[in-house]
Write a protein that holds these residues in place. Structure first.
Motif, mmCIF file in Angstrom:
data_model
loop_
_atom_site.group_PDB
_atom_site.id
_atom_site.type_symbol
_atom_site.label_atom_id
_atom_site.label_comp_id
_atom_site.label_asym_id
_atom_site.label_seq_id
_atom_site.Cartn_x
_atom_site.Cartn_y
_atom_site.Cartn_z
ATOM 1 N N ILE A 118 3.446 0.333 6.163
ATOM 2 C CA ILE A 118 2.647 -0.876 6.005
ATOM 3 C C ILE A 118 2.761 -1.289 4.548
ATOM 4 O O ILE A 118 2.650 -0.455 3.648
ATOM 5 C CB ILE A 118 1.171 -0.638 6.381
ATOM 6 N N PHE A 119 2.987 -2.587 4.310
ATOM 7 C CA PHE A 119 3.070 -3.065 2.937
ATOM 8 C C PHE A 119 2.189 -4.289 2.752
ATOM 9 O O PHE A 119 1.792 -4.943 3.716
ATOM 10 C CB PHE A 119 4.522 -3.350 2.532
ATOM 11 N N ALA A 120 1.883 -4.575 1.499
ATOM 12 C CA ALA A 120 1.091 -5.749 1.134
ATOM 13 C C ALA A 120 1.644 -6.322 -0.161
ATOM 14 O O ALA A 120 2.251 -5.608 -0.959
ATOM 15 C CB ALA A 120 -0.375 -5.369 0.957
ATOM 16 N N GLU A 121 1.429 -7.609 -0.351
ATOM 17 C CA GLU A 121 1.863 -8.309 -1.557
ATOM 18 C C GLU A 121 0.643 -8.978 -2.192
ATOM 19 O O GLU A 121 -0.262 -9.413 -1.489
ATOM 20 C CB GLU A 121 2.861 -9.414 -1.227
ATOM 21 N N THR A 122 0.662 -9.099 -3.505
ATOM 22 C CA THR A 122 -0.411 -9.816 -4.192
ATOM 23 C C THR A 122 0.093 -10.377 -5.513
ATOM 24 O O THR A 122 0.968 -9.795 -6.147
ATOM 25 C CB THR A 122 -1.641 -8.919 -4.438
ATOM 26 N N ILE A 123 -0.477 -11.507 -5.898
ATOM 27 C CA ILE A 123 -0.247 -12.025 -7.251
ATOM 28 C C ILE A 123 -1.468 -11.726 -8.121
ATOM 29 O O ILE A 123 -1.508 -12.082 -9.276
ATOM 30 C CB ILE A 123 0.080 -13.538 -7.266
ATOM 31 N N ASN A 124 -2.452 -11.060 -7.539
ATOM 32 C CA ASN A 124 -3.699 -10.735 -8.238
ATOM 33 C C ASN A 124 -3.997 -9.245 -8.109
ATOM 34 O O ASN A 124 -4.926 -8.855 -7.407
ATOM 35 C CB ASN A 124 -4.847 -11.572 -7.655
ATOM 36 N N PRO A 125 -3.213 -8.399 -8.772
ATOM 37 C CA PRO A 125 -3.437 -6.962 -8.602
ATOM 38 C C PRO A 125 -4.815 -6.504 -9.070
ATOM 39 O O PRO A 125 -5.384 -5.576 -8.489
ATOM 40 C CB PRO A 125 -2.323 -6.315 -9.426
ATOM 41 N N SER A 126 -5.378 -7.153 -10.081
ATOM 42 C CA SER A 126 -6.697 -6.723 -10.555
ATOM 43 C C SER A 126 -7.764 -6.948 -9.490
ATOM 44 O O SER A 126 -8.730 -6.197 -9.423
ATOM 45 C CB SER A 126 -7.068 -7.439 -11.852
ATOM 46 N N GLY A 127 -7.588 -7.941 -8.628
ATOM 47 C CA GLY A 127 -8.550 -8.198 -7.579
ATOM 48 C C GLY A 127 -8.278 -7.450 -6.295
ATOM 49 O O GLY A 127 -9.148 -7.351 -5.425
ATOM 50 N N SER A 128 -7.080 -6.914 -6.147
ATOM 51 C CA SER A 128 -6.680 -6.275 -4.895
ATOM 52 C C SER A 128 -6.435 -4.778 -4.996
ATOM 53 O O SER A 128 -6.453 -4.081 -3.985
ATOM 54 C CB SER A 128 -5.387 -6.926 -4.377
ATOM 55 N N LEU A 139 1.849 1.189 -5.669
ATOM 56 C CA LEU A 139 2.716 0.137 -6.184
ATOM 57 C C LEU A 139 4.176 0.536 -5.979
ATOM 58 O O LEU A 139 4.591 1.626 -6.360
ATOM 59 C CB LEU A 139 2.449 -0.093 -7.676
ATOM 60 N N GLU A 140 4.934 -0.340 -5.374
ATOM 61 C CA GLU A 140 6.357 -0.084 -5.134
ATOM 62 C C GLU A 140 7.260 -0.915 -6.029
ATOM 63 O O GLU A 140 8.417 -0.581 -6.206
ATOM 64 C CB GLU A 140 6.698 -0.362 -3.670
ATOM 65 N N GLY A 141 6.739 -1.996 -6.555
ATOM 66 C CA GLY A 141 7.561 -2.820 -7.427
ATOM 67 C C GLY A 141 6.881 -4.108 -7.813
ATOM 68 O O GLY A 141 5.866 -4.491 -7.244
ATOM 69 N N VAL A 142 7.471 -4.753 -8.813
ATOM 70 C CA VAL A 142 6.970 -6.036 -9.287
ATOM 71 C C VAL A 142 8.156 -6.984 -9.351
ATOM 72 O O VAL A 142 9.181 -6.666 -9.963
ATOM 73 C CB VAL A 142 6.331 -5.910 -10.687
ATOM 74 N N GLN A 143 8.021 -8.125 -8.726
ATOM 75 C CA GLN A 143 9.041 -9.164 -8.804
ATOM 76 C C GLN A 143 8.536 -10.202 -9.803
ATOM 77 O O GLN A 143 7.559 -10.911 -9.535
ATOM 78 C CB GLN A 143 9.303 -9.780 -7.429
ATOM 79 N N ARG A 144 9.163 -10.255 -10.945
ATOM 80 C CA ARG A 144 8.719 -11.119 -12.034
ATOM 81 C C ARG A 144 8.916 -12.600 -11.698
ATOM 82 O O ARG A 144 9.973 -12.994 -11.205
ATOM 83 C CB ARG A 144 9.466 -10.781 -13.327
ATOM 84 N N SER A 145 7.872 -13.388 -11.949
ATOM 85 C CA SER A 145 7.879 -14.844 -11.719
ATOM 86 C C SER A 145 8.418 -15.211 -10.337
ATOM 87 O O SER A 145 9.125 -16.198 -10.183
ATOM 88 C CB SER A 145 8.692 -15.555 -12.803
ATOM 89 N N GLN A 146 8.060 -14.432 -9.340
ATOM 90 C CA GLN A 146 8.564 -14.621 -7.977
ATOM 91 C C GLN A 146 7.894 -15.799 -7.266
ATOM 92 O O GLN A 146 8.484 -16.431 -6.417
ATOM 93 C CB GLN A 146 8.337 -13.341 -7.167
ATOM 94 N N CYS A 147 6.627 -16.066 -7.595
ATOM 95 C CA CYS A 147 5.841 -17.082 -6.893
ATOM 96 C C CYS A 147 5.274 -18.077 -7.896
ATOM 97 O O CYS A 147 5.360 -17.881 -9.096
ATOM 98 C CB CYS A 147 4.666 -16.419 -6.159
#
Length: 181
Positions: A118-128, A139-147
């Motif tokens: 199961i995976f999840a994505e967020t642009i707000n890690p501090s809130g999630s 945490l599996e990774g960070v895609q920089r400026s992805q969204c």
């Protein structure tokens, strides 16, 4: 899906959930890290097409009243791999409903559906991050400026996941990097 927890019933969406779902998806604060708030027409189309028609989300309803207070994305992404996400009514935040319902869905998926990941994505890690950790995700990774955020600025996309046989010790060693802007 039909799961009963101490306070909630996690179930498939129904056409009669339109008003409750609109209270969630139509709220600007709830949607601020996702997309603009939905109007009633968009909510109904989303409910009928995505939630019910495609079966890609479940409702978190209060056991006592039946009121839907949460939307839980639970969508097959690949072979035995599912994406999870959630939006909860602002009046019910901070009371553990998201953790209770999402944990129940994840446990059901691993135990009853033999889901591998199961995976999840967020642009707000501090809130999630707190909830993601409670779900055993790391945490599996960070895609920089992805969204882009609602103002059109580039933002990082943080990817979290949990594999069925991942031990709690392994999860505890995964950390979130500091956010760069």
């Amino acid at each position: 899906m039909h799961i009963v927890t101490d306070r909630l019933l996690i179930r498939d969406f129904r056409p009669g959930d339109r008003g409750d779902l609109y209270e969630i998806l139509g709220d600007e604060d709830t949607m601020k890290f996702s997309e603009p708030p939905y109007d009633l027409e968009k909510t109904e189309k989303f409910l009928m097409d995505f939630c019910i028609g495609q079966g890609r989300a479940v409702a978190a309803a209060l056991r006592e009243s039946g009121k839907v207070i949460g939307y839980i994305l639970f969508s097959q992404y690949g072979m035995k791999v599912y994406e999870m996400g959630w939006f909860f009514h602002r009046a019910y935040r901070g009371q553990g409903y998201a953790a209770e319902s999402c944990r129940a869905v994840a446990e059901y998926a691993f135990r009853e559906m033999a889901v591998h990941k199961i995976f999840a994505e967020t642009i707000n890690p501090s809130g999630s991050e707190s909830l993601l950790r409670k779900l055993g995700m790391g945490l599996e990774g960070v895609q920089r400026s992805q969204c882009q955020d609602l103002e059109g600025r580039g933002v990082d996309l943080y990817l979290y996941g949990r594999v069925a046989n991942m031990s709690e010790d392994c999860i505890g060693n995964l950390t979130t990097p500091s956010r760069s802007n």
